[in-house]
Design an enzyme around this catalytic site. Structure first.
Site, PDB file in Angstrom:
ATOM      1  N   GLY A  74      -2.998  -4.119  -5.433  1.00  0.00           N
ATOM      2  CA  GLY A  74      -4.065  -4.381  -4.481  1.00  0.00           C
ATOM      3  C   GLY A  74      -3.984  -3.496  -3.246  1.00  0.00           C
ATOM      4  CB  THR A  75      -1.135  -2.384  -1.162  1.00  0.00           C
ATOM      5  OG1 THR A  75      -0.688  -3.722  -0.931  1.00  0.00           O
ATOM      6  CG2 THR A  75      -0.919  -1.538   0.081  1.00  0.00           C
ATOM      7  CB  SER A 201      -3.423  -7.320  -7.172  1.00  0.00           C
ATOM      8  OG  SER A 201      -2.028  -7.220  -7.304  1.00  0.00           O
ATOM      9  CG  HIS A 203       1.478  -9.469  -7.918  1.00  0.00           C
ATOM     10  ND1 HIS A 203       1.993 -10.343  -6.994  1.00  0.00           N
ATOM     11  CD2 HIS A 203       0.876  -8.492  -7.212  1.00  0.00           C
ATOM     12  CE1 HIS A 203       1.719  -9.889  -5.773  1.00  0.00           C
ATOM     13  NE2 HIS A 203       1.038  -8.768  -5.882  1.00  0.00           N
ATOM     14  CB  THR A 239       2.948   9.317 -15.957  1.00  0.00           C
ATOM     15  OG1 THR A 239       3.101  10.734 -15.955  1.00  0.00           O
ATOM     16  CG2 THR A 239       3.148   8.785 -17.362  1.00  0.00           C
ATOM     17  CB  CYS A 327       1.973  -9.040   2.028  1.00  0.00           C
ATOM     18  SG  CYS A 327       1.254  -9.203   0.388  1.00  0.00           S
TER      19      CYS A 327
HETATM   20  N1  PLP Z   1      -5.295  -8.148  -0.619  1.00  0.00           N
HETATM   21  C1  PLP Z   1      -5.104  -9.469  -0.617  1.00  0.00           C
HETATM   22  C2  PLP Z   1      -6.205 -10.394  -0.217  1.00  0.00           C
HETATM   23  C3  PLP Z   1      -3.847  -9.991  -0.977  1.00  0.00           C
HETATM   24  O1  PLP Z   1      -3.651 -11.310  -0.959  1.00  0.00           O
HETATM   25  C4  PLP Z   1      -2.816  -9.090  -1.341  1.00  0.00           C
HETATM   26  C5  PLP Z   1      -1.454  -9.601  -1.647  1.00  0.00           C
HETATM   27  O2  PLP Z   1      -1.063 -10.658  -1.267  1.00  0.00           O
HETATM   28  C6  PLP Z   1      -3.084  -7.723  -1.346  1.00  0.00           C
HETATM   29  C7  PLP Z   1      -4.342  -7.278  -0.975  1.00  0.00           C
HETATM   30  C8  PLP Z   1      -2.046  -6.725  -1.749  1.00  0.00           C
HETATM   31  O3  PLP Z   1      -1.917  -6.700  -3.150  1.00  0.00           O
HETATM   32  P1  PLP Z   1      -0.581  -6.132  -3.831  1.00  0.00           P
HETATM   33  O4  PLP Z   1       0.488  -7.120  -3.594  1.00  0.00           O
HETATM   34  O5  PLP Z   1      -0.945  -6.005  -5.291  1.00  0.00           O
HETATM   35  O6  PLP Z   1      -0.330  -4.804  -3.222  1.00  0.00           O
END
Ligand code: PLP
Length: 396
Positions: A74-75, A201, A203, A239, A327
Site C-alpha cells: 500500500g505504501t 495491499s 496483508h 523482478t 503503522c
Molecule cells: N494505507 C492505509 C489506509 C493503511 O492502513 C496502510 C497500512 O496500514 C497503508 C496505506 C500502507 O500499506 P502497506 O502496509 O501495505 O505498505
C-alpha cells in the site's frame, strides 16, 4: 501455569496469511522459481500464475486485468499514485487530500511540497467524513489530483467516495483513493465508481506482506517511479515478487467468495462489542461514524484512561489492540486522525482501536470487554485528573 487467553484484535494492522494462500504460494519459492522475464521454460511456467493472480485482484474490484499493476504494498501504491501523477502533469502544481489520510499519503504530500507542489489538506467532520462540498471548494485550475481514502484505518469511517469522485470528474480532475482498508472488505466496482487510481495491499486481506497493487484506469496518466527492466508493462520495474503475487491473487479470490457472509458476521460482532462497552464502562465515546463504518472497526475513547497503559495491560492479558494507526502504533503521539476530528489531546491519548477479523468470536468480545472494565477502572483510579473531576463516575 495459568494460560492467558490470546485475542488478536488488530486486523487493521495486519492479518494472518490464510492457509490456502500459503499453500498456493509455496511452490513458487522452490519448484516453480523461474524469473518471469526469462525466455525459457522456467519463465513460461510462472507467467500464467501471475496472469491468474492479476485476474483475481482485478475481479475483486471489477477492473480489467491490464489496469492492475503489482507493487510492494500500500505504501508504494500511495507514493506512486501521487508522485506518478505529479511527474505526469508537471504544470499542475496543486494536490487535494485530507487531514486523516495514512502517513503513506501525508508524508508523500510533504515530499511533493518540498518539490514545489501545493497541497490542500481538507478538514473532516467530527465523525471523520470528508465532504464532497469541501473537495469542490478546494479545486483550482491547476489541481492535478484529489486523493481521499476509501475507509480510514484508525476510526473506520467509510468516505463518500462515489460523490467525491463525481465532483472530481465534473471538474476534469483525476481521483485517487487509498483503499488499503476497504479492498476485500467492502464491495468496490471501478467500472461504476469514478475512481482513476486505487491503492491496495495484500496483508490486510489474509495475503502476504510486501505485495500490493495500484489500479490505474485505462488512459489515466501516470509516470513510473522505478526505472529498470520494464516489468509490469513498463510501469513498475523490478523482478516480480512471484510468490507474493500468487498469494495476493489467492487472497483476493477467497475474499470475493467470503465477503458478504463475513461482512454480516463482523458487523454484528462489532455492534455487540460497541454496545457492551457502552453498557459496561462509563465515560466512553465511539469515534467515527456509527453508520458509515468498516464492519470490523471499534475505536473508542476511554476518557481519563491513558491508552498506553491500557494497551500494556491488555497485552499482559493476551489482548492485541492498537492505540494509533496501524503503522505508527507504538508511537506516543496522539492520533492525527482523532485530532482532525476535533478530539482533545487527552482524549486522543485515551483512545483504542480494536479491529476484528475472520477468527474473532463472540467469546473474544466478552473476554476483552470484561478485561477492559477492570483495566480502565484501575487506570482511571490512578489518574489524579480523573479523581478530581466532578463528572467522574463512581467505581465499585
Ligand atoms: N494505507 C492505509 C489506509 C493503511 O492502513 C496502510 C497500512 O496500514 C497503508 C496505506 C500502507 O500499506 P502497506 O502496509 O501495505 O505498505
Amino acid at each position: 501455569m495459568n494460560q492467558v487467553r490470546k485475542v488478536y484484535m488488530d486486523y487493521a494492522a495486519t492479518t494472518p496469511v490464510d492457509h490456502a494462500v500459503l499453500e498456493a504460494m509455496l511452490p513458487f519459492f522452490e519448484k516453480t522459481f523461474g524469473n518471469p522475464s526469462s525466455t525459457h521454460a522456467y519463465a513460461r511456467e510462472v507467467r500464467p500464475a501471475i496472469d491468474e493472480a492479476r485476474a483475481h485482484v482485478a475481479a475483486l474490484c471489477n477492473a480489467n486485468a491490464n489496469e492492475i499493476y503489482f507493487t510492494a504494498g500500500g505504501t508504494e501504491s500511495d507514493n506512486w499514485a501521487l508522485k506518478g501523477v505529479a511527474l505526469a502533469y508537471p504544470e499542475k502544481r496543486h494536490i487535494i487530500t485530507s487531514q486523516i489520510e495514512h502517513h503513506a499519503i501525508l508524508h508523500t504530500c510533504e515530499d511533493l511540497e518540498k518539490l514545489g507542489r501545493e497541497v490542500t489538506y481538507l478538514p473532516v467532520t467530527p465523525e471523520g467524513i470528508v465532504t464532497p462540498e469541501s473537495v469542490e471548494a478546494a479545486i483550482r485550475p491547476d489541481t492535478a489530483l484529489v486523493s481521499v481514502m476509501f475507509a480510514n484505518n484508525e476510526v473506520g469511517t467509510v468516505q463518500p467516495v462515489q460523490a467525491i469522485g463525481e465532483v472530481c470528474h465534473a471538474h476534469g480532475i483525476p481521483f485517487h483513493t487509498d483503499a488499503v482498508q476497504a479492498f476485500g472488505v467492502l464491495p468496490i466496482d471501478v467500472k461504476t465508481m469514478p475512481i482513476d487510481y486505487m491503492s491496495m495491499s495484500a496483508h490486510k486481506l489474509y495475503g502476504p506482506k510486501g505485495i500490493g497493487a495500484l489500479y490505474v484506469r485505462k488512459f489515466a496518466g501516470l509516470l513510473p517511479l522505478l526505472a529498470g527492466g520494464g516489468q509490469e508493462r513498463g510501469k513498475r520495474s523490478g523482478t516480480e515478487n512471484v510468490p507474493g503475487i500468487v498469494g495476493f491473487g489467492k487472497a483476493a479470490q477467497i475474499a470475493k467468495r467470503k465477503m458478504q457472509e463475513e461482512t454480516a458476521r463482523l458487523t454484528s460482532l462489532r455492534d455487540d462489542m460497541i454496545q457492551a462497552i457502552e453498557r459496561d464502562i462509563p465515560q466512553v465515546k465511539l469515534n467515527g461514524s456509527r453508520v458509515n463504518r468498516l464492519p470490523n472497526n471499534v475505536n473508542m475513547t476511554f476518557r481519563y484512561a491513558p491508552n498506553e497503559s491500557v494497551l500494556l495491560m491488555l497485552d499482559m492479558n493476551g489482548v492485541a489492540a492498537s492505540g494509533g494507526s496501524a503503522c505508527s502504533a507504538g508511537a506516543t503521539e496522539p492520533s492525527h486522525v482523532l485530532l482532525a476530528m476535533g478530539a482533545s489531546t487527552e482524549d486522543a491519548q485515551a483512545s483504542i482501536r480494536f479491529t476484528l477479523g475472520r477468527d474473532t468470536t463472540q467469546e473474544d468480545i466478552s473476554y476483552v470487554v470484561e478485561k477492559l472494565q477492570t483495566i480502565v477502572a484501575r487506570q482511571r483510579a490512578l489518574q489524579p485528573l480523573f479523581a478530581q473531576t466532578a463528572e467522574a463516575p463512581k467505581f465499585v
